[in-house]
Design an enzyme around this catalytic site. Sequence first.
Site, PDB file in Angstrom:
ATOM      1  N   THR A 164     -23.633  19.549 -41.743  1.00 44.46           N
ATOM      2  CA  THR A 164     -24.856  20.078 -42.121  1.00 44.46           C
ATOM      3  C   THR A 164     -25.989  19.457 -41.381  1.00 44.46           C
ATOM      4  OG1 THR A 164     -24.057  20.393 -44.552  1.00 44.46           O
ATOM      5  CG2 THR A 164     -26.538  20.493 -44.094  1.00 44.46           C
TER       6      THR A 164
ATOM      7  N   CYS B 137     -23.254  15.760 -35.918  1.00 41.57           N
ATOM      8  CA  CYS B 137     -21.740  15.733 -35.105  1.00 41.57           C
ATOM      9  C   CYS B 137     -21.085  14.638 -35.752  1.00 41.57           C
ATOM     10  CB  CYS B 137     -22.054  16.027 -33.725  1.00 41.57           C
ATOM     11  SG  CYS B 137     -22.633  17.409 -33.250  1.00 41.57           S
ATOM     12  N   VAL B 138     -20.066  14.828 -35.811  1.00 41.90           N
ATOM     13  CA  VAL B 138     -19.113  13.777 -36.227  1.00 41.90           C
ATOM     14  C   VAL B 138     -18.200  13.257 -35.079  1.00 41.90           C
ATOM     15  CG1 VAL B 138     -17.201  12.940 -37.715  1.00 41.90           C
ATOM     16  CG2 VAL B 138     -19.201  14.281 -38.497  1.00 41.90           C
TER      17      VAL B 138
ATOM     18  N   LYS C 174     -20.586   9.832 -38.272  1.00 41.16           N
ATOM     19  CA  LYS C 174     -21.583  11.107 -38.309  1.00 41.16           C
ATOM     20  C   LYS C 174     -23.108  10.616 -37.692  1.00 41.16           C
ATOM     21  CE  LYS C 174     -23.311  14.786 -41.511  1.00 41.16           C
ATOM     22  NZ  LYS C 174     -23.435  15.137 -42.839  1.00 41.16           N
TER      23      LYS C 174
ATOM     24  N   ASP D  83     -21.172  23.677 -51.436  1.00 41.21           N
ATOM     25  CA  ASP D  83     -20.821  24.196 -50.186  1.00 41.21           C
ATOM     26  C   ASP D  83     -19.126  23.983 -50.006  1.00 41.21           C
ATOM     27  OD1 ASP D  83     -20.909  25.465 -47.877  1.00 41.21           O
ATOM     28  OD2 ASP D  83     -21.494  23.756 -46.223  1.00 41.21           O
TER      29      ASP D  83
ATOM     30  N   ASP E 122     -16.653  -3.287 -62.865  1.00 46.54           N
ATOM     31  CA  ASP E 122     -18.015  -2.974 -63.235  1.00 46.54           C
ATOM     32  C   ASP E 122     -18.288  -2.889 -64.633  1.00 46.54           C
ATOM     33  OD1 ASP E 122     -16.795  -0.626 -63.699  1.00 46.54           O
ATOM     34  OD2 ASP E 122     -17.577   0.489 -62.265  1.00 46.54           O
TER      35      ASP E 122
ATOM     36  N   SER F 168     -17.294  -0.474 -66.601  1.00 44.70           N
ATOM     37  CA  SER F 168     -17.613   0.903 -67.251  1.00 44.70           C
ATOM     38  C   SER F 168     -16.694   1.415 -68.363  1.00 44.70           C
ATOM     39  CB  SER F 168     -17.438   2.052 -66.015  1.00 44.70           C
ATOM     40  OG  SER F 168     -15.995   1.858 -65.558  1.00 44.70           O
TER      41      SER F 168
ATOM     42  N   GLU G 209     -11.036  -0.204 -57.868  1.00 44.46           N
ATOM     43  CA  GLU G 209     -10.797  -1.306 -58.828  1.00 44.46           C
ATOM     44  C   GLU G 209      -9.371  -1.366 -58.902  1.00 44.46           C
ATOM     45  OE1 GLU G 209     -14.946  -1.329 -61.717  1.00 44.46           O
ATOM     46  OE2 GLU G 209     -12.889  -0.260 -62.224  1.00 44.46           O
TER      47      GLU G 209
ATOM     48  N   ASP H  41     -21.024 -28.151 -47.519  1.00 45.40           N
ATOM     49  CA  ASP H  41     -22.331 -27.732 -46.612  1.00 45.40           C
ATOM     50  C   ASP H  41     -23.077 -26.988 -47.228  1.00 45.40           C
ATOM     51  OD1 ASP H  41     -20.873 -25.646 -45.919  1.00 45.40           O
ATOM     52  OD2 ASP H  41     -21.110 -26.107 -43.951  1.00 45.40           O
TER      53      ASP H  41
END
Length: 554
Positions: free
Chosen positions: A120, A123-124, A139, A230, A460, A462, A469, A538
């Site tokens: 969209t 270019c890739v 991209k 799309d 996470d 969820s 995961e 350190d």
Amino acid sequence: MNQLCVERNLSISTAYIKSKPKKYIERIKKKKSSNKSIKSQHKFEGSKIANKNNELKDIKSKDPKHYENHINKNTKHKDILLKSKRSDNFKFSRRGFILSFTGNLEDFYNLSEEPLGKGTYGCVYKATDKLLKIQRAVKVVSKKKLKNIPRFRQEIDIMKNLDHPNVIKLLETFEDEEQIYLIMDLCTGGELFDKIIKKGSFVEMYASFIMKQIFSVLNYLHIRNICHRDIKPENFLFYDKSTESLIKIIDFGLAAYFNDIDYEMKTKAGTPYYVAPQVLTGCYDYKCDLWSAGVLFYIILCGYPPFYGESDHEILSMVKKGKYNFKGKEWNNISEEAKDLIKRCLTIDSGKRINASEALKHPWFKKKKGSFNLDVKMDIHVLENFKNYALLLKLQKLAMTIIAQQSNDYDLQQLKTVFLYLDEDGKGNITKNQLKKGLENSGLKLPQNFDVLLDQIDSDGSGRIDYTEFLAAALDRKHLSKKLIYCAFRVFDVDNDGEITTAELAHILYNGNKKGSITQKDVNQVKKMIQEVDKNNDGKIDFYEFCEMMKLKY
């Protein structure tokens, strides 16, 4: 960009992973020598586990029966260690590992001269990481040509939030004065569109393999209030050229968030052959994706679209009428169940149109059992990997998550198949009960403190186990090559000076994943994580220490 943009220093990276100038070799030798005289105050449970795994491999090769007995013998010890993890509520999100950088992309990647395709906004190109020699897709988007910069930022935001086997992975972004670059996983199998052109049409068995993936990824997106807008065969790529390659949905340039109240969107978007009638009126909902999927389904079974014309105007006129048929000879051997599913997708009234979750439960999929319905078994090694992961240090878990995220699908084929098999409802993640059922169906005995084990895998918090995961926890240590270890190190080493500091680790861990500012408690936790692997005390972690943490020889 939402993430902090920083300049990357190529010379330091090259010193660590490629050319290794003399001064860096001397520095590393010095660190190795000093490390021998330092008595580490921290025990590496993960290191012990790695050594134990090497012993198990020897046993397995010599005596497979004794191997399982040896596994069971060590189970009690690991169960005891798991108990200590019950109070560990350390959680993190993989989103924070997708960083944005400023600088010259060509300092880090060699780009192909010819583009692989056009999206969209740009270019890739095929790209090769100069240091690691890993191939990616990039991209390239011109800022001057961007008419709607906020929408493009939204595309990036959407991609950062997605974690699904059938969604193209965004790995990092770059930005210079003229262009923005999205670094993604490389798909080499070509477009679904090209395969349709080559074959003409698909038999129902293979069509079920393709359509189940499409409905699954749409279900995943819609649950997260994302509408792709799309859906067409050009926006699905085969990951590789194998006959059972999975497809990946790409190009989120027209994707949009919708709310839970009215679901309505008004921007006209899509491609004439596949666009839903409601989109043309400027008032539609997420089920426009189901209409497009129905058109695609129709095409892969017969080789031509249900709505056609000599011009876009004629095509759109046919779409508005919504009239199509199954009269061609191509439909003579197509099942009634397949036709019924197409009809439910191509229902004019969006309120009566099927949704993705309902589509996955349609009788056609039960009748045409495709590759997802194979009797997949998890072996005992996967369960052991789960236990090993649960006992890792916090920083080791972060590193394993990045490695799972950066790994290509070739290395993860078996685990990917297992994940899709466990994801019975097609939501793109698995419940703890689904994982439990999968282990039991594989004849594996559930460990004590199984709930603790699952909580550790759910990094996470969820309540469900996401794709990355699952991979991070199930990944075998044999995949820990120096390249992948360095991929993880490079994410943490934000300024690329060869060392991970408290500030850098805090930024990666909390930036974009935490409401409000970083607290002193957060900083103290990060300091403790560094102390656990900082062998020379350190206050920083260099690549040698990082490799030692992952038990990979430098």
